[in-house]
Design a protein around this motif. Structure first.
Motif, PDB file in Angstrom:
ATOM      1  N   ALA A 469       0.826  -1.323  -0.040  1.00 50.06           N
ATOM      2  CA  ALA A 469       0.224   0.011   0.075  1.00 50.06           C
ATOM      3  C   ALA A 469       0.928   1.224  -0.057  1.00 50.06           C
ATOM      4  O   ALA A 469       0.311   2.275  -0.452  1.00 50.06           O
ATOM      5  N   THR A 470       2.158   1.311   0.539  1.00 51.36           N
ATOM      6  CA  THR A 470       2.928   2.426   0.554  1.00 51.36           C
ATOM      7  C   THR A 470       4.043   2.253  -0.538  1.00 51.36           C
ATOM      8  O   THR A 470       4.850   3.042  -0.371  1.00 51.36           O
ATOM      9  N   ASP A 471       3.850   1.698  -1.296  1.00 61.00           N
ATOM     10  CA  ASP A 471       5.032   1.213  -2.492  1.00 61.00           C
ATOM     11  C   ASP A 471       6.296   1.139  -1.966  1.00 61.00           C
ATOM     12  O   ASP A 471       7.340   1.362  -2.127  1.00 61.00           O
ATOM     13  N   TRP A 472       6.190   0.314  -0.647  1.00 61.68           N
ATOM     14  CA  TRP A 472       7.566  -0.292   0.015  1.00 61.68           C
ATOM     15  C   TRP A 472       8.373   0.763   0.568  1.00 61.68           C
ATOM     16  O   TRP A 472       9.653   0.587   0.801  1.00 61.68           O
ATOM     17  N   CYS A 473       7.794   1.583   0.948  1.00 60.59           N
ATOM     18  CA  CYS A 473       8.129   2.835   1.901  1.00 60.59           C
ATOM     19  C   CYS A 473       8.377   2.551   3.274  1.00 60.59           C
ATOM     20  O   CYS A 473       7.153   2.645   4.105  1.00 60.59           O
ATOM     21  N   VAL A 474       9.560   2.020   3.914  1.00 60.24           N
ATOM     22  CA  VAL A 474       9.553   1.551   5.319  1.00 60.24           C
ATOM     23  C   VAL A 474       9.237   2.419   6.221  1.00 60.24           C
ATOM     24  O   VAL A 474       8.413   2.101   7.000  1.00 60.24           O
ATOM     25  N   SER A 475       9.687   3.758   5.835  1.00 57.51           N
ATOM     26  CA  SER A 475       9.159   4.867   6.961  1.00 57.51           C
ATOM     27  C   SER A 475       7.679   4.952   7.071  1.00 57.51           C
ATOM     28  O   SER A 475       7.095   5.052   8.168  1.00 57.51           O
ATOM     29  N   ASP A 476       7.009   4.892   6.000  1.00 55.18           N
ATOM     30  CA  ASP A 476       5.554   5.061   6.038  1.00 55.18           C
ATOM     31  C   ASP A 476       4.973   3.837   6.728  1.00 55.18           C
ATOM     32  O   ASP A 476       3.705   4.130   7.689  1.00 55.18           O
ATOM     33  N   VAL A 477       5.486   2.691   6.325  1.00 59.41           N
ATOM     34  CA  VAL A 477       4.880   1.532   7.251  1.00 59.41           C
ATOM     35  C   VAL A 477       5.028   1.602   8.726  1.00 59.41           C
ATOM     36  O   VAL A 477       4.162   1.298   9.348  1.00 59.41           O
ATOM     37  N   ALA A 478       6.139   1.987   9.003  1.00 62.99           N
ATOM     38  CA  ALA A 478       6.393   1.950  10.517  1.00 62.99           C
ATOM     39  C   ALA A 478       5.612   3.050  11.145  1.00 62.99           C
ATOM     40  O   ALA A 478       5.119   2.837  12.229  1.00 62.99           O
ATOM     41  N   GLN A 479       5.413   4.309  10.465  1.00 58.60           N
ATOM     42  CA  GLN A 479       4.352   5.236  10.876  1.00 58.60           C
ATOM     43  C   GLN A 479       3.044   4.619  11.024  1.00 58.60           C
ATOM     44  O   GLN A 479       2.323   4.935  11.956  1.00 58.60           O
ATOM     45  N   LEU A 483       5.509   1.550  14.693  1.00 62.19           N
ATOM     46  CA  LEU A 483       6.613   0.536  15.074  1.00 62.19           C
ATOM     47  C   LEU A 483       7.902   1.292  14.554  1.00 62.19           C
ATOM     48  O   LEU A 483       7.885   2.296  13.741  1.00 62.19           O
ATOM     49  N   THR A 484       9.067   1.040  14.998  1.00 59.75           N
ATOM     50  CA  THR A 484      10.452   1.408  14.413  1.00 59.75           C
ATOM     51  C   THR A 484      10.820   1.062  13.072  1.00 59.75           C
ATOM     52  O   THR A 484      10.050  -0.009  12.773  1.00 59.75           O
ATOM     53  N   ARG A 485      11.476   1.834  12.397  1.00 59.07           N
ATOM     54  CA  ARG A 485      11.768   1.407  10.904  1.00 59.07           C
ATOM     55  C   ARG A 485      12.748  -0.027  11.062  1.00 59.07           C
ATOM     56  O   ARG A 485      12.799  -0.898  10.475  1.00 59.07           O
ATOM     57  N   GLN A 486      13.480  -0.060  12.221  1.00 55.81           N
ATOM     58  CA  GLN A 486      14.376  -1.254  12.447  1.00 55.81           C
ATOM     59  C   GLN A 486      13.505  -2.456  12.744  1.00 55.81           C
ATOM     60  O   GLN A 486      13.744  -3.433  12.246  1.00 55.81           O
ATOM     61  N   HIS A 487      12.290  -2.149  13.571  1.00 52.78           N
ATOM     62  CA  HIS A 487      11.464  -3.491  13.614  1.00 52.78           C
ATOM     63  C   HIS A 487      10.744  -3.691  12.452  1.00 52.78           C
ATOM     64  O   HIS A 487      10.822  -5.020  12.147  1.00 52.78           O
ATOM     65  N   ILE A 488      10.445  -2.945  11.467  1.00 54.66           N
ATOM     66  CA  ILE A 488       9.993  -3.413  10.267  1.00 54.66           C
ATOM     67  C   ILE A 488      10.933  -4.053   9.495  1.00 54.66           C
ATOM     68  O   ILE A 488      10.549  -5.155   8.999  1.00 54.66           O
ATOM     69  N   TYR A 489      12.001  -3.540   9.294  1.00 50.73           N
ATOM     70  CA  TYR A 489      13.458  -4.393   8.444  1.00 50.73           C
ATOM     71  C   TYR A 489      13.372  -6.027   9.360  1.00 50.73           C
ATOM     72  O   TYR A 489      13.700  -6.919   8.582  1.00 50.73           O
ATOM     73  N   ASN A 490      13.288  -5.822  10.625  1.00 53.40           N
ATOM     74  CA  ASN A 490      13.771  -7.286  11.269  1.00 53.40           C
ATOM     75  C   ASN A 490      12.398  -8.392  10.940  1.00 53.40           C
ATOM     76  O   ASN A 490      12.722  -9.405  10.622  1.00 53.40           O
ATOM     77  N   THR A 498      10.404  -9.642   0.331  1.00 51.83           N
ATOM     78  CA  THR A 498      11.101  -8.685  -0.559  1.00 51.83           C
ATOM     79  C   THR A 498      10.229  -8.280  -1.509  1.00 51.83           C
ATOM     80  O   THR A 498       9.093  -8.744  -1.629  1.00 51.83           O
ATOM     81  N   ARG A 499      10.567  -7.195  -2.165  1.00 50.51           N
ATOM     82  CA  ARG A 499       9.719  -6.418  -3.061  1.00 50.51           C
ATOM     83  C   ARG A 499       9.204  -7.229  -4.398  1.00 50.51           C
ATOM     84  O   ARG A 499       8.089  -7.092  -4.724  1.00 50.51           O
TER      85      ARG A 499
END
Length: 506
Positions: A469-479, A483-490, A498-499
């Motif tokens: 939904a966010t075009d794989w923008c981790v910052s937007d997903v975290a918001q 959650l934190t961006r690092q948590h999303i990456y984990n 993966t995309r």
């Protein structure tokens, strides 16, 4: 200190009232009012929103036989019923132990339920009743109150042990809900081979009641494995052609070059070595010709079939003259014929000739009330066919069947039951159990999964949706997920997301 003592005394008084109500349930000639008193005491003691008792048939958790609720209207009771029919009640009875969720809306097992979303349900406790028939004690917490305490769960389990037989007595006194919407049609037509009593099946029977007496072409739709052949046979035996033959042809099984000879027959000289053969149209003379998977007919043969429908005449291969056809045609397909017409893979004029009346056989997911009677009938039939003991499925097995997904519908259910019956007979089991049915079938949707695994799948799917939904923008997903961006990456790493990848199978 004084406030705590008053609160404790009030709790003791409520527990005393609860146990007194349970004693009255056991002694009362008519247990209905004492059961209502038990529910009232439980709601007060647990500070719950509502409470209920539900009792089901000996084998079915899809059809409620009796119920009693406190703190809700008739409409809300039906909403609760919609929630518990597949999820909470079936899980409770299948496992034989309590199901307690602190927040149903966030619980992966129930979060997708429309009723859970609509009511925004939080704490729910479902406890199996003691007794002969499957049943549950249901408690729903107030919003924001949090989960029920461990002590309350234990108290509810202790009380539920005594309420099963009393609920069964109430069922006998009031009479169960025996309404069968298919009964009026079964009384008028021969429908013994089509098992079930769901509203969805009653709708099919209503369409059959219109189509069967007429001599028009009928088109049967619906997913694969739903029983379209049985419906075609029912159309035949309830028609004026019932004394004539019922001839079936699976169009997908006929090679393209042999379709005309298989369908219309052949005379000597049609091809090298040809002899006089009777085609399906001639074999069905005076009766019904059922063409299954009609979407598989090649375009060249579709023109010949159209000619048959228009003129009621046909030419066997190498025949010098036309033959008159006195048959009723019933066709079936699980394909979208209208789409095939748009793609020019199926003749539009033939489609309209076939689709004079249409009947759709619903998927098993649309008539879950029919799973238990289907299981009962199929187990008995399979035992007789295979010379195996007539083992009865346990209540847990029935519940597991109702919980599972059956994308292959009745056909898949039959194959699973046949394998289960063989396994259970081999180990000399007294009943069919879930382990017999789902052995080696731990894939998603085929057997109940653990809470941990269901939660993991829910998290994975939620993360994948948010990333898309966010075009794989981790910052937007975290918001969005707080959650934190690092948590999303984990999480992405843990779930292998993966995309360019598809969601991994579990």
């Amino acid at each position: 200190m004084l406030t705590d003592m008053v609160t404790l005394e009030a709790r003791f008084a409520r527990e005393r009232d609860l146990y007194l109500a349970v004693l009255r349930v056991l002694d009362a000639p008519s247990p209905l009012q004492p059961l209502q008193d038990v529910l009232t005491c439980l709601v007060e003691l647990a500070d719950a929103q509502r409470a209920g008792l539900e009792l089901y048939g000996e084998s079915s958790v899809a059809r409620r036989e009796w119920s009693l609720f406190h703190g809700c209207s008739e409409l809300e009771r039906e909403e609760i019923r919609a929630l518990t029919s597949r999820g909470i009640v079936a899980s409770t009875i299948a496992a034989g132990k309590s199901v307690h969720t602190a927040h149903a809306l966030l619980d992966a097992r129930f979060a997708s339920s429309a009723s859970v979303k609509a009511q925004r349900l939080e704490a729910v406790l479902c406890v199996p009743l003691g007794g002969r028939l499957p049943g549950v004690l249901y408690l729903e917490g107030k919003r924001g109150a949090g989960p029920f305490s461990e002590g309350l769960v234990q108290l509810a389990e202790s009380v539920a042990h005594f309420l099963g037989t009393a609920s069964e007595r109430a069922l006998l006194q009031r009479g169960g809900d025996k309404e069968d919407p298919t009964r009026p049609f079964r009384e008028r037509f021969q429908l013994e081979d089509i098992i079930g009593r769901s509203p969805g099946l009653a709708h099919v029977f209503a369409q059959l009641a219109v189509a069967a007496p007429l001599d028009v072409t009928v088109m049967i739709g619906g997913p694969s494995g739903t029983g379209k052949t049985q419906l075609a046979q029912a159309l035949h035996v309830n028609s004026k052609r019932r004394l004539g033959p019922f001839v079936e042809l699976n169009c997908a099984a006929v090679p393209e070059g042999l379709f005309e000879s298989e369908f219309f027959g052949a005379f000597p000289g049609a091809f090298p070595g040809a002899r006089r053969t009777v085609g399906k149209v001639e074999a069905a003379e005076g009766g019904t010709l059922f063409l299954d998977e009609i979407a598989e007919i090649p375009l060249a043969a579709q023109a010949k079939l159209l000619q048959l429908l228009q003129s009621r005449q046909y030419f066997p291969l190498a025949s010098p003259k036309a033959f008159k056809a006195n048959v009723r045609l019933v066709a079936a397909s699980n394909a979208n014929l209208e789409q095939l017409v748009r793609e020019r893979r199926f003749r539009e004029d033939l489609f309209y000739r076939l689709n004079v009346l249409s009947v759709r056989m619903p998927a098993l997911a649309e008539r879950r009330e029919d799973i238990v009677p289907l299981v009962e009938a199929l187990v008995e039939r399979l035992a007789e066919e295979n010379g195996l003991p007539r083992l009865r499925p346990s209540p847990a097995c029935f519940a597991a069947c109702e919980l599972a997904e059956w994308p292959g519908n009745v056909r898949q259910l039959r194959h699973r039951l046949e394998a289960a019956l063989i396994r259970a007979s081999a180990e000399a089991a007294s009943f069919l159990e879930p382990r017999h049915l789902f052995e080696g079938m731990e894939a998603q949707g085929m057997a109940p999964v653990s809470f941990h695994e269901a939660t993991r799948r829910f998290q994975r799917d939620l993360l994948r949706r948010e990333l898309d939904a966010t075009d794989w923008c981790v910052s937007d997903v975290a918001q969005r997920l707080d959650l934190t961006r690092q948590h999303i990456y984990n999480l992405m790493k843990a779930f292998g997301l993966t995309r360019d990848s598809q969601t991994p199978e579990s």
